[in-house]
Design a protein around this motif. Sequence first.
Motif, PDB file in Angstrom:
ATOM      1  N   PHE A  49     -45.129  54.470 -60.660  1.00 54.07           N
ATOM      2  CA  PHE A  49     -46.098  54.458 -61.149  1.00 54.07           C
ATOM      3  C   PHE A  49     -46.099  53.997 -62.240  1.00 54.07           C
ATOM      4  N   LEU A  50     -47.554  52.904 -63.273  1.00 59.77           N
ATOM      5  CA  LEU A  50     -47.592  52.973 -64.592  1.00 59.77           C
ATOM      6  C   LEU A  50     -48.665  53.049 -64.182  1.00 59.77           C
ATOM      7  N   VAL A  51     -49.872  54.366 -65.440  1.00 66.29           N
ATOM      8  CA  VAL A  51     -50.659  54.250 -65.821  1.00 66.29           C
ATOM      9  C   VAL A  51     -50.822  54.011 -67.814  1.00 66.29           C
ATOM     10  N   ASP A  52     -50.957  52.987 -67.802  1.00 72.72           N
ATOM     11  CA  ASP A  52     -50.544  51.986 -69.141  1.00 72.72           C
ATOM     12  C   ASP A  52     -49.496  52.194 -69.493  1.00 72.72           C
ATOM     13  N   ASP A  53     -48.711  53.044 -70.992  1.00 75.82           N
ATOM     14  CA  ASP A  53     -47.120  53.243 -70.913  1.00 75.82           C
ATOM     15  C   ASP A  53     -46.702  54.076 -70.417  1.00 75.82           C
ATOM     16  N   GLN A  54     -47.293  54.951 -69.632  1.00 72.64           N
ATOM     17  CA  GLN A  54     -47.229  55.952 -69.515  1.00 72.64           C
ATOM     18  C   GLN A  54     -46.453  55.771 -67.112  1.00 72.64           C
ATOM     19  N   VAL A  55     -45.201  56.302 -67.382  1.00 71.24           N
ATOM     20  CA  VAL A  55     -44.179  56.196 -65.810  1.00 71.24           C
ATOM     21  C   VAL A  55     -44.343  57.448 -65.433  1.00 71.24           C
ATOM     22  N   ASN A  56     -45.280  57.257 -64.140  1.00 70.51           N
ATOM     23  CA  ASN A  56     -45.417  58.273 -63.334  1.00 70.51           C
ATOM     24  C   ASN A  56     -44.470  58.102 -62.235  1.00 70.51           C
ATOM     25  N   ILE A  57     -44.155  59.427 -61.045  1.00 73.47           N
ATOM     26  CA  ILE A  57     -43.421  59.363 -60.142  1.00 73.47           C
ATOM     27  C   ILE A  57     -44.539  60.279 -59.479  1.00 73.47           C
ATOM     28  N   ILE A  58     -44.528  59.828 -57.724  1.00 72.33           N
ATOM     29  CA  ILE A  58     -45.776  60.372 -57.204  1.00 72.33           C
ATOM     30  C   ILE A  58     -44.861  60.552 -56.147  1.00 72.33           C
ATOM     31  N   VAL A  59     -44.414  62.073 -55.043  1.00 69.08           N
ATOM     32  CA  VAL A  59     -43.217  62.405 -54.493  1.00 69.08           C
ATOM     33  C   VAL A  59     -44.478  62.925 -53.001  1.00 69.08           C
ATOM     34  N   MET A  60     -44.237  62.036 -52.138  1.00 69.77           N
ATOM     35  CA  MET A  60     -45.399  62.015 -50.638  1.00 69.77           C
ATOM     36  C   MET A  60     -44.885  61.669 -49.667  1.00 69.77           C
ATOM     37  N   ALA A  61     -45.362  62.640 -48.684  1.00 73.41           N
ATOM     38  CA  ALA A  61     -45.128  62.735 -47.282  1.00 73.41           C
ATOM     39  C   ALA A  61     -44.868  61.292 -46.870  1.00 73.41           C
ATOM     40  N   GLY A  62     -43.964  60.628 -45.774  1.00 69.52           N
ATOM     41  CA  GLY A  62     -43.634  59.637 -45.555  1.00 69.52           C
ATOM     42  C   GLY A  62     -44.684  58.337 -44.829  1.00 69.52           C
ATOM     43  N   ASP A  63     -45.548  59.349 -44.277  1.00 68.86           N
ATOM     44  CA  ASP A  63     -46.491  58.619 -43.902  1.00 68.86           C
ATOM     45  C   ASP A  63     -47.338  58.451 -43.805  1.00 68.86           C
ATOM     46  N   VAL A  64     -47.479  59.144 -45.228  1.00 73.68           N
ATOM     47  CA  VAL A  64     -48.541  58.409 -46.072  1.00 73.68           C
ATOM     48  C   VAL A  64     -48.837  57.620 -47.097  1.00 73.68           C
ATOM     49  N   LYS A  65     -49.777  56.894 -47.980  1.00 71.71           N
ATOM     50  CA  LYS A  65     -49.491  55.383 -48.451  1.00 71.71           C
ATOM     51  C   LYS A  65     -50.989  56.244 -49.484  1.00 71.71           C
ATOM     52  N   ILE A  66     -51.040  55.954 -50.510  1.00 75.43           N
ATOM     53  CA  ILE A  66     -51.576  55.806 -51.617  1.00 75.43           C
ATOM     54  C   ILE A  66     -53.080  55.364 -51.332  1.00 75.43           C
ATOM     55  N   ASP A  67     -54.313  56.092 -51.640  1.00 74.49           N
ATOM     56  CA  ASP A  67     -55.470  55.621 -51.423  1.00 74.49           C
ATOM     57  C   ASP A  67     -56.275  55.292 -52.950  1.00 74.49           C
ATOM     58  N   ASN A  68     -56.474  54.081 -52.672  1.00 75.72           N
ATOM     59  CA  ASN A  68     -56.477  53.443 -54.000  1.00 75.72           C
ATOM     60  C   ASN A  68     -58.361  54.523 -54.495  1.00 75.72           C
ATOM     61  N   HIS A  69     -58.949  54.969 -54.088  1.00 73.84           N
ATOM     62  CA  HIS A  69     -60.327  55.393 -54.444  1.00 73.84           C
ATOM     63  C   HIS A  69     -59.531  57.011 -55.238  1.00 73.84           C
ATOM     64  N   LYS A  70     -58.946  57.408 -54.155  1.00 75.80           N
ATOM     65  CA  LYS A  70     -58.760  58.799 -54.740  1.00 75.80           C
ATOM     66  C   LYS A  70     -58.079  58.629 -55.997  1.00 75.80           C
ATOM     67  N   TYR A  71     -56.845  57.596 -56.128  1.00 71.74           N
ATOM     68  CA  TYR A  71     -55.929  57.144 -57.117  1.00 71.74           C
ATOM     69  C   TYR A  71     -56.635  57.505 -58.777  1.00 71.74           C
ATOM     70  N   LYS A  72     -57.724  56.113 -58.439  1.00 73.12           N
ATOM     71  CA  LYS A  72     -58.482  55.920 -59.540  1.00 73.12           C
ATOM     72  C   LYS A  72     -59.429  56.737 -60.042  1.00 73.12           C
ATOM     73  N   GLU A  73     -59.366  58.332 -58.790  1.00 74.11           N
ATOM     74  CA  GLU A  73     -60.309  58.898 -59.684  1.00 74.11           C
ATOM     75  C   GLU A  73     -59.935  60.146 -60.714  1.00 74.11           C
ATOM     76  N   TYR A  74     -57.826  59.504 -59.662  1.00 74.55           N
ATOM     77  CA  TYR A  74     -57.823  61.799 -60.602  1.00 74.55           C
ATOM     78  C   TYR A  74     -56.767  60.337 -61.783  1.00 74.55           C
ATOM     79  N   PHE A  75     -56.702  59.093 -61.963  1.00 76.68           N
ATOM     80  CA  PHE A  75     -55.284  58.606 -62.976  1.00 76.68           C
ATOM     81  C   PHE A  75     -56.771  57.930 -64.737  1.00 76.68           C
ATOM     82  N   HIS A  76     -57.859  58.038 -63.529  1.00 77.08           N
ATOM     83  CA  HIS A  76     -59.109  56.861 -63.637  1.00 77.08           C
ATOM     84  C   HIS A  76     -58.078  55.673 -64.567  1.00 77.08           C
ATOM     85  N   LYS A  77     -57.143  54.296 -63.618  1.00 80.29           N
ATOM     86  CA  LYS A  77     -56.902  53.888 -63.557  1.00 80.29           C
ATOM     87  C   LYS A  77     -56.646  53.095 -62.078  1.00 80.29           C
TER      88      LYS A  77
END
Length: 156
Positions: A49-77
Amino acid sequence: MALDAVRKTFEKEGIANRIIELDESSATVADAAKALHTEEARIAKSMSFLVDDQVNIIVMAGDVKIDNHKYKEYFHKKAKMVPFNEVEQLTSHPAGGVCSFALPSNVNVYLDRSLKRFKTVFPACGSRNSAIELNISELEHYSSNVQDWVDVTKLA
């Protein structure tokens, strides 16, 4: 080749012999689970993922997907994935082989709590047909530039 960089890193750690090179593709969660004879949930998928110009890799279990609300709450984007054609340039790993090992120093890694329910997981090793089985402590230890454990996913 990214697999070679991961192998070199793992040689220094004494675990290169644990890399599994497959005859078939492990580029998707379903392919990896089939090739490794395990459940899809235990595939540790790495998404970039990109947060502004920062590249972030999120490692997660194979049976999940990004929760947009939780993601925005944590990364503020809002979650914005690295475009497919830029993945290798920005992470040094090809799409389908992205992992949290042997990364450039400007790429941050976040480990999602969805992984903690497993004794071991199978992340890729820098190619579309490689993996390694690691326990959760090993995953955290061997991953590059780990910033934090996060809770930014939901069941798919």
